[in-house]
Design a protein around this motif. Structure first.
Motif, PDB file in Angstrom:
ATOM      1  N   LEU A 172      38.706  44.465  47.503  1.00 42.30           N
ATOM      2  CA  LEU A 172      39.548  43.276  47.391  1.00 42.30           C
ATOM      3  C   LEU A 172      38.896  42.139  48.171  1.00 42.30           C
ATOM      4  O   LEU A 172      38.125  42.368  49.098  1.00 42.30           O
ATOM      5  N   ASP A 173      39.227  40.904  47.780  1.00 41.69           N
ATOM      6  CA  ASP A 173      38.671  39.788  48.546  1.00 41.69           C
ATOM      7  C   ASP A 173      39.357  39.720  49.924  1.00 41.69           C
ATOM      8  O   ASP A 173      40.366  40.359  50.164  1.00 41.69           O
ATOM      9  N   ASP A 174      38.792  38.936  50.814  1.00 37.53           N
ATOM     10  CA  ASP A 174      39.268  38.894  52.205  1.00 37.53           C
ATOM     11  C   ASP A 174      40.736  38.495  52.330  1.00 37.53           C
ATOM     12  O   ASP A 174      41.482  39.088  53.109  1.00 37.53           O
ATOM     13  N   ASP A 175      41.142  37.472  51.600  1.00 38.78           N
ATOM     14  CA  ASP A 175      42.530  36.993  51.702  1.00 38.78           C
ATOM     15  C   ASP A 175      43.532  38.052  51.254  1.00 38.78           C
ATOM     16  O   ASP A 175      44.548  38.283  51.915  1.00 38.78           O
ATOM     17  N   ARG A 176      43.242  38.697  50.127  1.00 37.92           N
ATOM     18  CA  ARG A 176      44.164  39.729  49.625  1.00 37.92           C
ATOM     19  C   ARG A 176      44.192  40.938  50.559  1.00 37.92           C
ATOM     20  O   ARG A 176      45.249  41.508  50.812  1.00 37.92           O
ATOM     21  N   ALA A 177      43.042  41.335  51.058  1.00 35.46           N
ATOM     22  CA  ALA A 177      42.978  42.475  51.967  1.00 35.46           C
ATOM     23  C   ALA A 177      43.772  42.181  53.241  1.00 35.46           C
ATOM     24  O   ALA A 177      44.542  43.021  53.716  1.00 35.46           O
ATOM     25  N   ARG A 178      43.607  40.982  53.784  1.00 34.48           N
ATOM     26  CA  ARG A 178      44.340  40.585  54.990  1.00 34.48           C
ATOM     27  C   ARG A 178      45.842  40.531  54.705  1.00 34.48           C
ATOM     28  O   ARG A 178      46.650  41.017  55.490  1.00 34.48           O
ATOM     29  N   PHE A 179      46.212  39.949  53.563  1.00 38.95           N
ATOM     30  CA  PHE A 179      47.620  39.843  53.192  1.00 38.95           C
ATOM     31  C   PHE A 179      48.260  41.227  53.064  1.00 38.95           C
ATOM     32  O   PHE A 179      49.343  41.468  53.600  1.00 38.95           O
ATOM     33  N   LEU A 180      47.599  42.133  52.357  1.00 40.72           N
ATOM     34  CA  LEU A 180      48.138  43.485  52.189  1.00 40.72           C
ATOM     35  C   LEU A 180      48.265  44.207  53.534  1.00 40.72           C
ATOM     36  O   LEU A 180      49.264  44.881  53.788  1.00 40.72           O
ATOM     37  N   TYR A 183      42.702  46.593  56.655  1.00 43.41           N
ATOM     38  CA  TYR A 183      41.938  45.478  56.087  1.00 43.41           C
ATOM     39  C   TYR A 183      40.570  45.967  55.622  1.00 43.41           C
ATOM     40  O   TYR A 183      40.130  45.656  54.506  1.00 43.41           O
ATOM     41  N   ARG A 214      39.311  45.966  51.826  1.00 44.76           N
ATOM     42  CA  ARG A 214      38.173  45.106  51.509  1.00 44.76           C
ATOM     43  C   ARG A 214      36.983  45.921  51.010  1.00 44.76           C
ATOM     44  O   ARG A 214      36.408  45.615  49.970  1.00 44.76           O
TER      45      ARG A 214
END
Length: 99
Positions: free
Chosen positions: A18-26, A9, A13
């Motif tokens: 990347l934004d927080d949501d995308r980083a967490r999702f990946l 993450y 990030r």
């Protein structure tokens, strides 16, 4: 999140911006993919190990049976030899006891 997920993450990030949501999702997707792959390999290795143990068990049982057969043969040979020796000793004693 686990330590690996947190590290991924942070890399997504901070380094990839990347934004927080995308980083967490990946991070979660990668973690789930790795977890599934490890689980699949675990199942493969477990089934292979069971097959190997089964083959070894068959070989071991065969060797045990062969050992039992050999032991019975040797016991019979020893018994016959002992009987012949005992009978020969008795005949020799009887021969010398006759006047």
């Amino acid at each position: 999140m686990r330590t690996v997920e947190i590290k991924l993450y942070d890399i997504f990030r901070k380094d990839l911006k990347l934004d927080d949501d995308r980083a967490r999702f990946l991070a979660e997707v990668i973690q789930e993919t790795v977890k599934a792959e490890v689980s699949n390999r675990h199942v493969e290795y477990k089934s292979q190990l069971k097959e190997d143990i089964f083959k070894i068990e068959i070989q071991l049982n065969s060797k045990i049976e062969q050992s039992k057969t050999d032991m019975i043969k040797w016991m019979f040979a020893f018994w016959v030899g002992s009987t012949i020796t005992t009978l020969g000793g008795l005949l020799a004693i009887l021969k010398f006891m006759k006047p």
